[in-house]
Design an enzyme around this catalytic site. Structure first.
Site, short mmCIF file in Angstrom:
data_model
loop_
_atom_site.label_atom_id
_atom_site.label_comp_id
_atom_site.label_asym_id
_atom_site.label_seq_id
_atom_site.Cartn_x
_atom_site.Cartn_y
_atom_site.Cartn_z
N GLN A 104 0.84 -1.20 0.00
CA GLN A 104 0.00 0.00 0.00
C GLN A 104 0.87 1.25 0.00
OE1 GLN A 104 -3.80 -1.72 2.42
NE2 GLN A 104 -2.14 -0.94 3.62
N ASN A 105 2.17 1.04 0.14
CA ASN A 105 3.07 2.18 0.25
C ASN A 105 3.39 2.77 -1.13
OD1 ASN A 105 2.98 1.50 2.90
ND2 ASN A 105 4.99 0.51 2.95
N HIS A 121 -1.56 1.26 -4.25
CA HIS A 121 -1.97 2.67 -4.16
C HIS A 121 -1.11 3.57 -5.05
CE1 HIS A 121 -4.04 1.93 0.00
NE2 HIS A 121 -4.55 1.24 -0.99
N ASN A 212 2.73 -6.51 13.55
CA ASN A 212 2.20 -5.18 13.85
C ASN A 212 2.30 -4.96 15.36
OD1 ASN A 212 0.46 -2.86 14.20
ND2 ASN A 212 -0.49 -3.37 12.24
P1 OAD Z 1 -1.89 2.89 8.31
O1 OAD Z 1 -1.18 4.15 8.55
O2 OAD Z 1 -3.37 2.87 8.24
O3 OAD Z 1 -1.49 1.85 9.45
C1 OAD Z 1 -0.16 1.67 9.83
C2 OAD Z 1 -0.08 0.41 10.68
O4 OAD Z 1 1.29 0.20 10.98
C3 OAD Z 1 -0.83 0.49 12.01
O5 OAD Z 1 -1.61 -0.67 12.17
C4 OAD Z 1 0.29 0.53 13.05
O6 OAD Z 1 -0.07 -0.14 14.25
C5 OAD Z 1 1.37 -0.23 12.32
N1 OAD Z 1 2.74 0.09 12.77
C6 OAD Z 1 3.20 1.17 13.44
N2 OAD Z 1 4.52 1.07 13.62
C7 OAD Z 1 4.91 -0.09 13.04
C8 OAD Z 1 6.16 -0.75 12.89
N3 OAD Z 1 7.29 -0.21 13.36
N4 OAD Z 1 6.18 -1.95 12.27
C9 OAD Z 1 5.04 -2.48 11.79
N5 OAD Z 1 3.84 -1.91 11.89
C10 OAD Z 1 3.77 -0.72 12.50
O7 OAD Z 1 -1.24 2.28 6.99
P2 OAD Z 1 -1.84 1.24 5.93
O8 OAD Z 1 -2.65 0.17 6.58
O9 OAD Z 1 -0.70 0.87 5.05
O10 OAD Z 1 -4.58 5.29 1.36
O11 OAD Z 1 -2.85 2.11 5.12
C11 OAD Z 1 -2.28 3.08 4.30
C12 OAD Z 1 -3.28 3.73 3.47
O12 OAD Z 1 -4.09 4.47 4.35
C13 OAD Z 1 -2.64 4.74 2.58
O13 OAD Z 1 -2.21 4.19 1.37
C14 OAD Z 1 -3.71 5.73 2.39
C15 OAD Z 1 -4.44 5.67 3.71
O14 OAD Z 1 -5.81 5.56 3.60
C16 OAD Z 1 -5.14 6.23 0.57
O15 OAD Z 1 -4.89 7.42 0.71
C17 OAD Z 1 -6.07 5.70 -0.47
#
Ligand code: OAD
Length: 241
Positions: A104-105, A121, A212
């Site tokens: 998603q990055n 994305h 996570n």
């Molecule tokens: P999020 O920012 O929604 O979630 C990040 C996740 O990473 C959370 O569950 C944290 O608990 C976890 N986290 C934090 N630190 C961490 C670490 N050191 N190691 C592993 N995990 C860790 O990110 P995504 O689920 O990727 O979309 O969602 C991203 C999308 O949300 C983006 O692409 C964007 C946004 O909606 C759009 O804009 C369409």
């Protein structure tokens, strides 16, 4: 941190036995690189409502310059940082396996360690026209004004905003059906339905590993092993010989 050595050992065995893992990565993977997540960490971007509006397609119609700037700021941040040990551990997992990586990055960090991740994305490193097929690399930043050289309409970053279609969904569904292991790494599961992916995998007796530090995500109850720690610490352990 709820990370027990028995969990890591179990996860290691699952990885070692897997030939076709499906890996889904999210913003948490790049946090150790210095890129903030959107949710779920101390400096998460969307704690600032001013930034949240730039995730919506509608904002481009009302504030194209703001949208451009917000995405260029993010691209500049990404380009001044590097992939991390977690990305490298995922790359190492590919040795001798038929790995499918979806992310998603929009930072391109998987490519920097030599992996061809499918970017659900999109990417900050390309621009495309809003209307015609014109697309151009944005490795160094394209200064405004930003109109398409072919049709004159607006150019925009080639990322997916809310209200737009996520990319590679057919490939993702196919990979999920043929995987023998699913790894969900650093994603809140609030955009891609990780609970569904995990539940369907379990229904086929395919193990699911979640990495996570959050206590619980929508996928946790369907995970075979939940490694509740930061990806940059857990992943190197997972692939250690
Ligand atoms: P999020 O920012 O929604 O979630 C990040 C996740 O990473 C959370 O569950 C944290 O608990 C976890 N986290 C934090 N630190 C961490 C670490 N050191 N190691 C592993 N995990 C860790 O990110 P995504 O689920 O990727 O979309 O969602 C991203 C999308 O949300 C983006 O692409 C964007 C946004 O909606 C759009 O804009 C369409």
């Amino acid at each position: 941190m709820f990370l027990f050595s028995s969990h890591i050992q179990k996860a290691r065995k699952l990885v070692a036995a897997s030939r076709r893992p499906l890996i889904l990565t999210g913003a948490g993977l790049s946090l150790a690189s210095g890129i903030p997540t959107f949710r779920g960490s101390a400096n998460a971007l969307w704690k600032n409502p001013e930034l949240l509006k730039y995730a919506f397609a509608e904002t481009f119609a009302t504030d194209p310059d703001g949208m451009w700037r917000a995405h260029e700021d993010m691209r500049a941040l990404v380009d001044s940082h590097e992939s991390n040990i977690g990305h490298r551990a995922i790359h190492a997992m590919g040795t001798g396996r038929d790995v499918e990586i979806f992310t998603q990055n929009v930072d391109g960090y998987h490519a920097r360690v030599g992996d061809r991740a499918k970017e659900l994305h999109g990417t900050l490193h390309a621009m495309r026209c809003c209307t015609c097929p014109y697309r151009v690399s944005n490795e160094v930043g394209i200064p405004a004004p930003h109109s398409c050289p072919q049709c004159g309409n607006w150019l925009r970053h080639d990322v997916v905003w809310f209200g737009e279609d996520v990319r590679f969904m057919a490939e993702f569904a196919l990979a999920a059906r043929s995987a023998d292991l699913v790894l969900l790494i650093g994603t809140s599961g609030l955009v891609t339905d990780t609970a569904l992916i995990a539940r369907e995998a379990r229904a086929r007796n395919v193990p699911v590993i979640e990495i996570n530090p959050a206590l619980c995500t929508p996928a946790t109850r369907w995970s075979t092993v939940s490694l509740r720690g930061p990806a940059e610490r857990v992943l190197p352990d997972l692939v250690a010989e």
